[in-house]
Design a protein around this motif. Structure first.
Motif, mmCIF file in Angstrom:
data_model
loop_
_atom_site.group_PDB
_atom_site.id
_atom_site.type_symbol
_atom_site.label_atom_id
_atom_site.label_comp_id
_atom_site.label_asym_id
_atom_site.label_seq_id
_atom_site.Cartn_x
_atom_site.Cartn_y
_atom_site.Cartn_z
ATOM 1 N N HIS A 151 0.771 -1.086 -0.126
ATOM 2 C CA HIS A 151 0.020 0.120 -0.151
ATOM 3 C C HIS A 151 0.891 1.297 -0.016
ATOM 4 O O HIS A 151 1.960 1.478 0.944
ATOM 5 N N LYS A 152 0.719 2.351 -0.977
ATOM 6 C CA LYS A 152 1.413 3.475 -0.892
ATOM 7 C C LYS A 152 0.443 4.666 -1.328
ATOM 8 O O LYS A 152 -0.316 4.590 -2.330
ATOM 9 N N ILE A 153 0.689 5.814 -0.386
ATOM 10 C CA ILE A 153 -0.117 6.765 -0.537
ATOM 11 C C ILE A 153 0.780 7.997 -0.736
ATOM 12 O O ILE A 153 1.586 8.282 0.252
ATOM 13 N N ASP A 154 0.530 8.659 -1.828
ATOM 14 C CA ASP A 154 1.035 9.916 -2.032
ATOM 15 C C ASP A 154 0.188 11.080 -1.785
ATOM 16 O O ASP A 154 -0.986 10.901 -2.199
ATOM 17 N N PHE A 155 0.786 11.917 -1.339
ATOM 18 C CA PHE A 155 -0.032 13.332 -1.086
ATOM 19 C C PHE A 155 0.852 14.618 -1.089
ATOM 20 O O PHE A 155 2.063 14.523 -0.632
ATOM 21 N N GLY A 156 0.361 15.587 -1.358
ATOM 22 C CA GLY A 156 1.118 16.804 -1.180
ATOM 23 C C GLY A 156 0.454 18.137 -1.716
ATOM 24 O O GLY A 156 -0.719 18.095 -2.293
ATOM 25 N N LEU A 157 1.180 19.192 -2.099
ATOM 26 C CA LEU A 157 0.549 20.308 -2.710
ATOM 27 C C LEU A 157 1.973 21.004 -3.431
ATOM 28 O O LEU A 157 2.948 20.785 -3.238
ATOM 29 N N ASN A 158 1.206 21.922 -4.529
ATOM 30 C CA ASN A 158 2.245 22.655 -5.236
ATOM 31 C C ASN A 158 1.918 23.922 -5.662
ATOM 32 O O ASN A 158 0.602 24.186 -5.661
ATOM 33 N N SER A 159 2.401 24.818 -5.973
ATOM 34 C CA SER A 159 2.266 26.278 -6.552
ATOM 35 C C SER A 159 2.994 26.591 -7.615
ATOM 36 O O SER A 159 4.375 26.372 -7.644
ATOM 37 N N LEU A 160 2.438 27.012 -8.652
ATOM 38 C CA LEU A 160 3.441 27.511 -9.824
ATOM 39 C C LEU A 160 2.961 28.930 -10.452
ATOM 40 O O LEU A 160 1.935 29.026 -10.568
ATOM 41 N N ALA A 161 3.921 29.828 -10.395
ATOM 42 C CA ALA A 161 3.734 31.173 -10.835
ATOM 43 C C ALA A 161 4.066 31.485 -12.451
ATOM 44 O O ALA A 161 5.162 30.847 -12.564
ATOM 45 N N TYR A 162 3.217 31.895 -13.271
ATOM 46 C CA TYR A 162 3.563 32.327 -14.613
ATOM 47 C C TYR A 162 3.805 33.588 -14.744
ATOM 48 O O TYR A 162 3.133 34.677 -14.140
ATOM 49 N N ARG A 163 5.093 34.039 -15.284
ATOM 50 C CA ARG A 163 5.269 35.417 -15.629
ATOM 51 C C ARG A 163 5.436 35.579 -17.457
ATOM 52 O O ARG A 163 6.424 34.897 -17.808
ATOM 53 N N LEU A 164 4.503 36.201 -17.939
ATOM 54 C CA LEU A 164 4.532 36.025 -19.474
ATOM 55 C C LEU A 164 4.680 37.455 -20.153
ATOM 56 O O LEU A 164 4.040 38.412 -19.639
ATOM 57 N N ASN A 165 5.701 37.776 -20.991
ATOM 58 C CA ASN A 165 5.855 38.871 -21.837
ATOM 59 C C ASN A 165 5.589 38.529 -23.122
ATOM 60 O O ASN A 165 6.219 38.100 -23.859
ATOM 61 N N PRO A 166 4.436 39.202 -23.412
ATOM 62 C CA PRO A 166 3.725 38.995 -24.720
ATOM 63 C C PRO A 166 4.446 39.413 -25.866
ATOM 64 O O PRO A 166 4.005 38.935 -26.899
ATOM 65 N N GLY A 167 5.201 40.471 -25.519
ATOM 66 C CA GLY A 167 5.893 40.936 -26.814
ATOM 67 C C GLY A 167 6.412 42.198 -26.619
ATOM 68 O O GLY A 167 5.920 43.286 -25.974
ATOM 69 N N ARG A 168 7.574 42.552 -26.972
ATOM 70 C CA ARG A 168 8.233 43.893 -26.957
ATOM 71 C C ARG A 168 8.671 44.331 -28.393
ATOM 72 O O ARG A 168 9.667 43.616 -28.611
ATOM 73 N N PHE A 169 8.069 45.206 -29.184
ATOM 74 C CA PHE A 169 8.513 45.296 -30.322
ATOM 75 C C PHE A 169 9.253 46.738 -30.611
ATOM 76 O O PHE A 169 8.567 47.826 -30.128
ATOM 77 N N GLN A 170 10.407 46.880 -30.939
ATOM 78 C CA GLN A 170 11.221 48.097 -30.842
ATOM 79 C C GLN A 170 12.119 48.297 -32.111
ATOM 80 O O GLN A 170 12.499 47.370 -32.861
ATOM 81 N N PRO A 171 12.425 49.700 -32.320
ATOM 82 C CA PRO A 171 13.385 49.921 -33.421
ATOM 83 C C PRO A 171 14.787 49.368 -32.968
ATOM 84 O O PRO A 171 15.005 49.421 -31.939
ATOM 85 N N SER A 172 15.505 49.078 -34.242
ATOM 86 C CA SER A 172 16.954 48.888 -33.807
ATOM 87 C C SER A 172 17.839 49.682 -34.925
ATOM 88 O O SER A 172 17.838 49.927 -36.003
ATOM 89 N N GLY A 173 18.649 50.677 -34.047
ATOM 90 C CA GLY A 173 19.436 51.526 -34.892
ATOM 91 C C GLY A 173 18.831 53.068 -35.008
ATOM 92 O O GLY A 173 17.531 53.016 -34.928
ATOM 93 N N GLU A 174 19.560 53.994 -35.189
ATOM 94 C CA GLU A 174 19.062 55.577 -35.003
ATOM 95 C C GLU A 174 18.112 55.590 -36.467
ATOM 96 O O GLU A 174 17.440 56.731 -36.457
ATOM 97 N N LEU A 175 18.545 54.918 -37.478
ATOM 98 C CA LEU A 175 17.686 55.140 -38.569
ATOM 99 C C LEU A 175 16.255 54.621 -38.838
ATOM 100 O O LEU A 175 15.769 54.766 -39.831
ATOM 101 N N SER A 176 16.022 53.793 -37.897
ATOM 102 C CA SER A 176 15.007 52.798 -37.896
ATOM 103 C C SER A 176 13.533 53.738 -37.791
ATOM 104 O O SER A 176 13.571 54.664 -36.653
ATOM 105 N N LEU A 177 12.626 53.672 -38.442
ATOM 106 C CA LEU A 177 11.267 54.331 -38.071
ATOM 107 C C LEU A 177 10.347 53.602 -37.705
ATOM 108 O O LEU A 177 9.159 53.988 -37.587
ATOM 109 N N ILE A 178 10.622 52.455 -37.177
ATOM 110 C CA ILE A 178 9.576 51.375 -36.581
ATOM 111 C C ILE A 178 9.069 52.231 -35.212
ATOM 112 O O ILE A 178 9.681 52.804 -34.592
ATOM 113 N N THR A 179 7.689 52.144 -34.971
ATOM 114 C CA THR A 179 7.235 52.539 -33.976
ATOM 115 C C THR A 179 7.098 51.667 -32.656
ATOM 116 O O THR A 179 6.679 50.487 -32.712
ATOM 117 N N PRO A 180 7.822 51.904 -31.637
ATOM 118 C CA PRO A 180 7.857 50.912 -30.421
ATOM 119 C C PRO A 180 6.565 50.570 -30.076
ATOM 120 O O PRO A 180 5.595 51.333 -29.859
#
Length: 471
Positions: A79-108
């Motif tokens: 007979h084997k009994i397993d028991f316990g508890l756990n917790s998991l935290a999610y941290r999600l960065n959905p996206g960061r879009f930015q220009p690269s270089g001084e001449l880029s006209l991309i809007t951040p």
């Protein structure tokens, strides 16, 4: 950490990080506990510098922090009994879009981060009723909270979730609960031995998944995104049933098995036609919830000893989705079941080893699978003076099947016990036949014509040399 690029234009960088720390304490001969701290992180970066005015970088990342406390108790030898508890935290960065270089006209652009925490408590009981019959029964209760800080869009009640039906937004403070989901996850399995060489196993389990992945099947690059369950996206709930028959031959040196399974899923996520997945501030307007089902049969033959050993497996499996909403904009393929992005009905894997002597052996590996589904343009038509494309039903076609043959020669050193170290060499060739297995199929419109292209990765034989040693 890995990276690649297409024709010196766009580069893709990936990174995985994992860390686990465990502490085990034995209370008695019948009871012990394990405390685990877990961290995992994944991120990718896409950058393009060929055109200075459009040069950009796109970052995406997801981090998980977990803590687990697991107990194992043996009240009786059988007979084997397993028991316990756990917790998991999610941290999600959905996206960061930015220009690269001084001449880029991309809007951040910077999307709001997402936070969530999933906790659970569980208990499971494994009981060997007799030499022939053993059962396992368990119960898990999970609880999930989607947390601020976050600005959540509001939409008109009784209307489809679209930009046109947006009525405002609500802001939530840091760690403020936006919405909660919870529920029981029962599981059961039983194994019955017909004799020393034959057995049968049945099982059932329910699972809840609070994070989901979205993939664009027509993309030429692997830019999957993940989405936490929130007010608009409910957690997936799956119920799976399995039945298996197992038989061993020749004093357990040869193993065979046949397993059948069926699984139904609620709140399976898919996206509307023409959806934008990357850098979408209101992705709930481009995705839909549906029903899913998967089923299949897996067959395995495994020989564990002798000069020639290895295994052969075959799987027939289907994964289907049905999206049939009350709103016309959210119906896909007329509300009928269609193949999921990962539906590959046939899969064959062969791994074999032949030992010429104690120091020399050869290995071969064969992989085959049905090509994954894809949606393709079928025709062009004119609508109010503008040319439009007519597409097939969702995932109606497939990319070509996948096949790969690998081979390697293993050369071991002598097996003297008192040697300071033991070493071996492995000389191999990956994709020996040089097959152009497509990673992706995509279409480009040029001069009024639609042309299809296949993108292959490692489409040539790749030799490898490996040196192993242990001491």
């Amino acid at each position: 950490n890995d990276q690649f690029r297409f024709n010196a234009d766009t580069s893709y960088n990936y990174q995985n990080k994992n860390l686990t720390v465990q502490w085990k304490h034995v209370f008695s001969n019948n009871l012990y506990a394990v405390i685990s701290g877990i961290y995992s992180g994944y991120n990718y970066n896409i950058s393009s510098y060929q055109n200075e005015t459009n040069a950009f970088t796109l970052d995406y990342s997801i981090d998980n922090y977990g803590l687990k406390l697991d107990f194992s108790w043996y009240p009786f030898p059988n007979h084997k009994i397993d028991f316990g508890l756990n917790s998991l935290a999610y941290r999600l960065n959905p996206g960061r879009f930015q220009p690269s270089g001084e001449l880029s006209l991309i809007t951040p652009e910077l999307l709001e981060n997402e936070q969530g925490i999933e906790s659970a408590i569980y208990i499971g009981d494994k009981f060997d009723i007799s030499n022939k019959l053993s059962i396992y029964a368990g119960l898990r209760y999970s609880f999930y909270s989607f947390l601020g800080p976050k600005s959540v869009n509001e939409y008109a009640p009784g209307e489809p979730i679209e930009d046109e039906t947006k009525t405002g937004e609500t802001s939530y403070d840091k760690n403020e609960s936006i919405i909660n989901y919870q529920g029981l996850e029962p599981r059961f399995s039983a194994r019955y031995s017909l004799n020393d060489f034959n057995s049968i196993k049945i099982s059932y389990n329910r699972m809840r998944q609070y994070i989901q992945m979205l993939s664009n099947t027509t993309s030429i690059s692997p830019t999957d995104i993940w989405k936490l369950s929130d007010r608009f996206i409910k957690p997936q709930i799956g119920d799976q049933f399995t039945l298996g028959y197992y038989r061993n031959f020749r004093n357990n040196t040869i193993e065979t098995s046949v397993e059948a399974y069926y699984k139904n899923i609620n709140n399976l996520l898919d996206f509307k036609s023409g959806a934008e997945l990357l850098m979408n501030e209101h992705i709930e307007t481009d995705i839909v919830n549906g029903l899913g089902k998967s089923y299949g049969v897996e067959v395995l033959f495994k020989k564990k000893t002798g000069k020639l050993n290895g295994w052969v497996s075959y799987a027939y499996s289907r994964a289907l989705i049905k999206v049939d909403s009350g709103y016309e904009e959210e119906i896909i393929n007329n509300g009928e079941f269609y193949p999921a992005n990962y539906d590959k009905p046939h899969a064959v894997n062969v791994l074999s080893n032949y030992r010429f002597s104690r120091r020399l052996s050869i290995s071969g590996n064969i992989v085959y699978s049905t090509g994954r589904p894809i949606t393709i343009p079928l025709a062009k038509y004119s609508y109010y003076g503008s040319e439009r494309l007519h597409y097939s039903e969702r995932n109606e076609f497939r990319i070509p099947d996948y096949f790969r043959l690998d081979i390697s020669l293993n050369i071991e050193g002598n097996h003297k016990v008192k040697k300071l170290n033991h070493s071996s060499w492995t000389i191999g060739v990956y994709n020996l036949t040089g097959r152009n297995n497509p990673y992706s199929v995509y279409f480009v419109s040029s001069n009024g014509e639609i042309n299809g292209y296949k993108l292959s990765i490692f489409a040539e034989p790749i030799p490898t040399v490996t040196y192993n040693f242990r001491f």
